[in-house]
Write a protein that holds these residues in place. Structure first.
Motif, short mmCIF file in Angstrom:
data_model
loop_
_atom_site.label_atom_id
_atom_site.label_comp_id
_atom_site.label_asym_id
_atom_site.label_seq_id
_atom_site.Cartn_x
_atom_site.Cartn_y
_atom_site.Cartn_z
N LEU A 254 -18.90 5.91 2.43
CA LEU A 254 -17.65 6.66 2.97
C LEU A 254 -16.43 5.83 3.82
O LEU A 254 -15.83 5.58 3.94
N ALA A 255 -17.22 5.91 5.15
CA ALA A 255 -16.89 5.20 6.71
C ALA A 255 -16.49 3.47 6.12
O ALA A 255 -16.14 3.13 6.26
N VAL A 256 -17.35 2.87 5.47
CA VAL A 256 -17.37 1.24 5.37
C VAL A 256 -16.36 1.05 3.56
O VAL A 256 -15.81 0.66 4.08
N LEU A 257 -16.13 1.70 2.85
CA LEU A 257 -14.56 2.32 2.45
C LEU A 257 -13.86 2.18 3.18
O LEU A 257 -13.30 1.09 2.51
N LYS A 258 -13.92 3.18 4.10
CA LYS A 258 -12.74 3.25 4.83
C LYS A 258 -11.95 2.33 5.70
O LYS A 258 -11.15 1.17 6.17
N ALA A 259 -13.74 1.38 6.06
CA ALA A 259 -12.72 0.23 6.62
C ALA A 259 -12.58 -0.71 6.17
O ALA A 259 -11.82 -2.06 6.70
N GLN A 260 -12.74 -1.19 5.12
CA GLN A 260 -12.57 -1.95 4.27
C GLN A 260 -11.37 -2.18 3.50
O GLN A 260 -11.20 -2.95 3.36
N ALA A 261 -10.86 -1.01 3.18
CA ALA A 261 -9.64 -0.61 2.75
C ALA A 261 -8.21 -0.86 3.60
O ALA A 261 -7.48 -1.12 3.31
N ALA A 262 -8.92 -0.53 5.17
CA ALA A 262 -7.25 -0.81 6.11
C ALA A 262 -8.11 -1.72 6.55
O ALA A 262 -6.98 -2.16 6.68
N ALA A 263 -9.31 -3.04 6.14
CA ALA A 263 -9.06 -4.88 6.38
C ALA A 263 -8.77 -4.85 5.45
O ALA A 263 -8.15 -6.36 5.39
N SER A 264 -8.90 -4.62 3.97
CA SER A 264 -8.25 -5.87 3.21
C SER A 264 -7.22 -5.40 2.02
O SER A 264 -6.43 -5.63 1.21
N GLY A 265 -6.98 -3.50 2.24
CA GLY A 265 -5.99 -3.45 1.52
C GLY A 265 -7.57 -2.20 0.25
O GLY A 265 -8.47 -3.08 0.17
N LEU A 266 -6.95 -1.21 -0.14
CA LEU A 266 -7.46 -0.34 -0.81
C LEU A 266 -7.13 -1.04 -2.61
O LEU A 266 -8.52 -0.65 -2.72
N SER A 267 -6.57 -1.73 -3.17
CA SER A 267 -6.14 -1.86 -4.36
C SER A 267 -7.47 -3.32 -4.82
O SER A 267 -8.16 -3.71 -5.38
N ALA A 268 -7.70 -4.15 -3.21
CA ALA A 268 -8.31 -5.34 -3.36
C ALA A 268 -9.92 -5.06 -2.98
O ALA A 268 -10.50 -5.40 -3.64
N THR A 269 -10.65 -3.74 -2.49
CA THR A 269 -11.24 -3.82 -1.79
C THR A 269 -12.05 -2.72 -3.71
O THR A 269 -12.90 -3.02 -3.68
N VAL A 270 -10.70 -1.76 -4.14
CA VAL A 270 -11.53 -1.87 -5.76
C VAL A 270 -12.06 -2.77 -6.67
O VAL A 270 -12.83 -2.32 -7.12
N VAL A 271 -11.21 -3.31 -6.80
CA VAL A 271 -11.15 -4.94 -7.62
C VAL A 271 -12.75 -5.42 -7.21
O VAL A 271 -13.34 -6.16 -7.43
N ASP A 272 -13.03 -5.95 -5.43
CA ASP A 272 -14.01 -6.64 -4.48
C ASP A 272 -15.67 -5.84 -5.11
O ASP A 272 -16.54 -6.00 -5.76
#
Length: 389
Positions: free
Chosen positions: A236-254
């Protein structure tokens, strides 16, 4: 209680239901009933006469599996195989039953994921880090010497969340669909219905599993790049860092980019696992019929271990491609995907999946028994002499 006249009437009616050539007479030599003398066979037939009658009445091809001594004692030459228990059938399951089965699936998958997570960490590291070498024996000492023991549980949060939803959907949908398919298509055999139900459940369960499985893989592979516990330990820390960098929607698509690969892996694994498990279980119950009475957990454990090993070999190349894609290693100029590269990490994955499947079925059966949704709880027994009003 029935009077003597009633009993006589019942006896007359029951025998009247039988064709005249099937009225039995007792054989003192065989200590059981045999066809009457009216049939061209004596009450005390020789072995040759008995075998000939079996072939004529039931067909030789159908009797080959009953020739063995351990089964022949449970075979009646007039009426066929002798059942070990009264005639039963499964009742129609309710919504509450299926919800209970889904809970059992979640419990089984969570326990399995926690037990095998150290092997999963080693597997992903072998698949994504060429510097570790290609074998379990070569990589494990390096990892154990360089990192603390808790590094082998990296990504435990994402793996557990994924197991929670995957177990509920996979087992719940499979249990529902295999029964509905048999009802809608009575000509389907049990194995075919199980394969179709498993395939349907995979497509739906992987929708919930994909983001958590991709997160867990990225978290585990991140340990190879840093070599220390400084990288995020929790998925979940990786998810939080990626969402902060790319945005939540882009992270989910990725994260969902790997849906197709994960479906292919789970289809290959699940279908192989269920087919091998069901075939082995039926074989064991044929060899040791008494296991059918107890639904032995030992049978589930043994068959699950063998089925897990076969399914692992079949699905491992897809698993390697998924690990490389989910972790980003396939974009970093790694070596081409040779046959050797595709099967890297097979050793720890067999250690992960073979005992893992055994643990899954063991816990699943135990959880069903505890919650009162085991196979025996769904059976209705035919009552040939119901009480009269």
């Amino acid at each position: 209680p029935l009077s003597s006249e009633d009993l006589s009437s019942v006896n007359r009616r029951l025998t009247a239901l039988l064709p005249s050539d099937l009225l039995p007479t007792y054989s003192s030599r065989l200590e059981r009933f045999v066809p009457d003398k009216s049939v061209p066979m004596s009450p005390d037939p020789t072995d040759a006469e008995e075998q000939l009658r079996l072939d004529e009445v039931f067909g030789k091809a159908q009797l080959d599996r009953f020739r063995a001594n351990f089964v022949f004692g449970e075979f009646d030459p007039t009426y066929g195989p002798v059942g070990l228990s009264p005639l039963k059938r499964e009742r129609r399951l309710s919504t509450g039953d299926y919800l209970s089965l889904a809970v059992c699936g979640s419990i089984a998958m969570i326990v399995r994921e926690i037990v095998v997570l150290p092997f999963k960490n080693v597997k992903v590291r072998l698949q994504t880090d060429p510097s570790l070498g290609g074998t379990l024996l070569g990589a494990l000492p390096k990892l154990a010497a360089a990192e603390p023991w808790e590094s082998f549980f990296r990504g435990v949060d994402a793996a557990t969340i994924g197991a929670l939803f995957n177990g509920a959907l996979c087992f719940g949908i499979t249990e529902f669909m295999k029964r509905e398919l048999r009802i809608s298509f009575p000509e389907l055999n049990e194995v075919t219905a199980l394969i179709m139900a498993s395939a349907i459940s995979v497509f739906l369960a992987v929708l919930a599993l994909t983001p958590m499985e991709a997160l867990a893989t990225r978290t585990i592979a991140g340990g190879s790049r840093a070599g220390t516990m400084a990288v995020p330990y929790w998925g979940l820390a990786v998810l939080k860092a990626q969402a902060a960098a790319s945005g939540l929607s882009a992270t989910v698509v990725d994260l969902y980019k790997e849906y197709g690969l994960l479906c292919a892996r789970e289809l290959a694994f699940t279908i192989t696992k269920f087919v091998i498990f069901d075939s082995l279980r039926e074989g064991l119950l044929f060899l040791v019929p008494s296991f059918a009475e107890e639904q032995s957990l030992l049978v589930a454990c043994l068959c699950g271990a063998v089925a897990g090993a076969f399914a692992t070999v079949v699905s491992h190349p897809i698993d390697t491609i998924f690990a490389l894609s989910a972790s980003g290693s396939s974009k970093e100029g790694d070596a081409p995907l040779s046959l050797d590269r595709l099967f890297r990490g097979l050793g720890p994955r067999i250690l992960m999946c073979s005992p893992g499947v055994a643990v899954t079925f063991l816990v699943y059966d135990a959880a069903k028994a505890f919650l009162g949704v085991g196979a025996s709880n769904f059976l209705q027994t035919v009552d040939l002499l119901p009480p009269t009003a």
